[in-house]
Design a protein around this motif. Structure first.
Motif, PDB file in Angstrom:
ATOM      1  N   THR A 143       1.007  -1.263  -0.004  1.00 11.25           N
ATOM      2  CA  THR A 143      -0.094  -0.112   0.047  1.00 11.25           C
ATOM      3  C   THR A 143       0.735   1.334   0.086  1.00 11.25           C
ATOM      4  O   THR A 143       0.201   2.368  -0.356  1.00 11.25           O
ATOM      5  CB  THR A 143      -0.926  -0.140   1.240  1.00 11.25           C
ATOM      6  OG1 THR A 143      -0.103  -0.264   2.329  1.00 11.25           O
ATOM      7  CG2 THR A 143      -1.972  -1.063   1.291  1.00 11.25           C
ATOM      8  N   PRO A 145       3.082   4.051  -1.414  1.00 12.70           N
ATOM      9  CA  PRO A 145       3.361   4.673  -2.737  1.00 12.70           C
ATOM     10  C   PRO A 145       5.016   4.368  -3.010  1.00 12.70           C
ATOM     11  O   PRO A 145       5.682   4.627  -2.091  1.00 12.70           O
ATOM     12  CB  PRO A 145       2.962   5.865  -2.784  1.00 12.70           C
ATOM     13  CG  PRO A 145       2.784   6.293  -1.384  1.00 12.70           C
ATOM     14  CD  PRO A 145       2.413   4.913  -0.588  1.00 12.70           C
ATOM     15  N   GLU A 146       5.108   4.298  -4.223  1.00 12.49           N
ATOM     16  CA  GLU A 146       6.818   4.371  -4.381  1.00 12.49           C
ATOM     17  C   GLU A 146       7.500   5.299  -4.268  1.00 12.49           C
ATOM     18  O   GLU A 146       8.745   5.600  -3.898  1.00 12.49           O
ATOM     19  CB  GLU A 146       7.014   3.661  -6.003  1.00 12.49           C
ATOM     20  CG  GLU A 146       6.597   2.144  -6.312  1.00 12.49           C
ATOM     21  CD  GLU A 146       6.726   1.849  -7.720  1.00 12.49           C
ATOM     22  OE1 GLU A 146       7.824   2.810  -8.443  1.00 12.49           O
ATOM     23  OE2 GLU A 146       6.463   0.842  -8.250  1.00 12.49           O
ATOM     24  N   GLU A 147       6.574   6.513  -4.249  1.00 11.94           N
ATOM     25  CA  GLU A 147       7.387   7.965  -4.049  1.00 11.94           C
ATOM     26  C   GLU A 147       7.815   8.103  -2.609  1.00 11.94           C
ATOM     27  O   GLU A 147       8.668   8.811  -2.356  1.00 11.94           O
ATOM     28  CB  GLU A 147       6.235   9.192  -4.319  1.00 11.94           C
ATOM     29  CG  GLU A 147       5.812   9.107  -5.606  1.00 11.94           C
ATOM     30  CD  GLU A 147       4.912   8.175  -6.247  1.00 11.94           C
ATOM     31  OE1 GLU A 147       4.282   7.505  -5.433  1.00 11.94           O
ATOM     32  OE2 GLU A 147       4.391   8.091  -7.347  1.00 11.94           O
TER      33      GLU A 147
END
Length: 249
Positions: A143, A145-147
């Protein structure tokens, strides 16, 4: 401290409520198979140190060993599946094909492979808990985010630092919830497994008292098993209280 006192009061109120219902049913039915709580407590004080304490210790050891094994294997596996997408694509089908299998149905196989002693009972607890740990930890990490990782990547953070500052805090709440949910099932299944191939454990003690038509000792064993479950949930809650400080802010 105030929160702890409120929790204790709420648990005490719930215990009084349940005891009142039990007492009322015993007086209403007037059957030997439903004794009043006071008789059970008197019997419990007589047999606790002599008999029940040893059986409770065996049951707690089996739960602790199964839980420890499930955490040592399930948590790293969940982290690998959540962080590395290629590993998740390979391992998810294996998990999804084996997770729905009723674990109690595997008991005869475990007894044939591991014997009827301690190992089969510990493995049964392990199988109940490990899948929930793997899925919960994997989903918690996916869940994110890659950011969330980019600042750490740009600062040259190692995989260990990413785990410590991002993955571990993100996965702990769902990991603890998975343990909490699985624990109730584990205690129930442990009761069943302890009726086979052993002379120790709360499951054995309760069923033995039932076969001897000793209903006071049977209910005393059930009370101790309930307190054991409450103790385990309390330990999990305390661990969550310490490990997830940010959730209280």
């Amino acid at each position: 401290m105030k929160g702890i006192s409120h929790t204790l009061i709420s648990y005490l109120a719930a215990a009084v409520f349940l005891l009142a219902i039990w007492w009322g049913l015993a007086l209403l039915l007037e059957l030997p198979i439903v004794p009043t709580p006071d008789k059970v407590f008197v019997r419990l004080t007589d047999v606790f140190a002599r008999d029940i304490l040893e059986h409770a210790a065996y049951s707690l050891w089996r739960i602790a060993a199964g839980l420890g094994l499930a955490v040592c294997i399930g948590y790293p596996l969940g982290v690998i599946m959540g962080y590395f997408r290629q590993a998740d694509r390979f391992l998810s089908p294996v998990v999804y094909l084996t997770y729905p299998i009723p674990k109690i149905a595997l008991l005869p196989i475990l007894m044939l492979l591991a014997g009827v002693g301690e190992l089969s009972k510990i493995l049964m607890i392990f199988l109940i808990i490990v899948f929930q740990v793997v899925v919960a930890v994997r989903d918690a990490i996916r869940t994110l985010p890659e950011e969330r990782y980019y600042p750490l990547y740009s600062l040259g953070a190692s995989l260990g630092q990413i785990f410590r500052f991002v993955i571990l805090p993100a996965s702990l709440p769902k990991f603890i919830t998975a343990i909490r949910v699985a624990m109730a099932t584990a205690v129930s299944v442990l009761f069943f497994t302890e009726t086979f191939g052993t002379q120790y454990g709360m499951g054995y003690y309760i069923m033995d008292a039932w076969l001897r038509v000793n209903y006071l000792e049977m209910y005393a064993g059930i009370l101790v098993l309930s307190v054991m479950g409450l103790l385990l949930f309390g330990i999990i809650d305390c661990f969550e209280h310490v490990a997830c400080l940010w959730q209280r802010k």
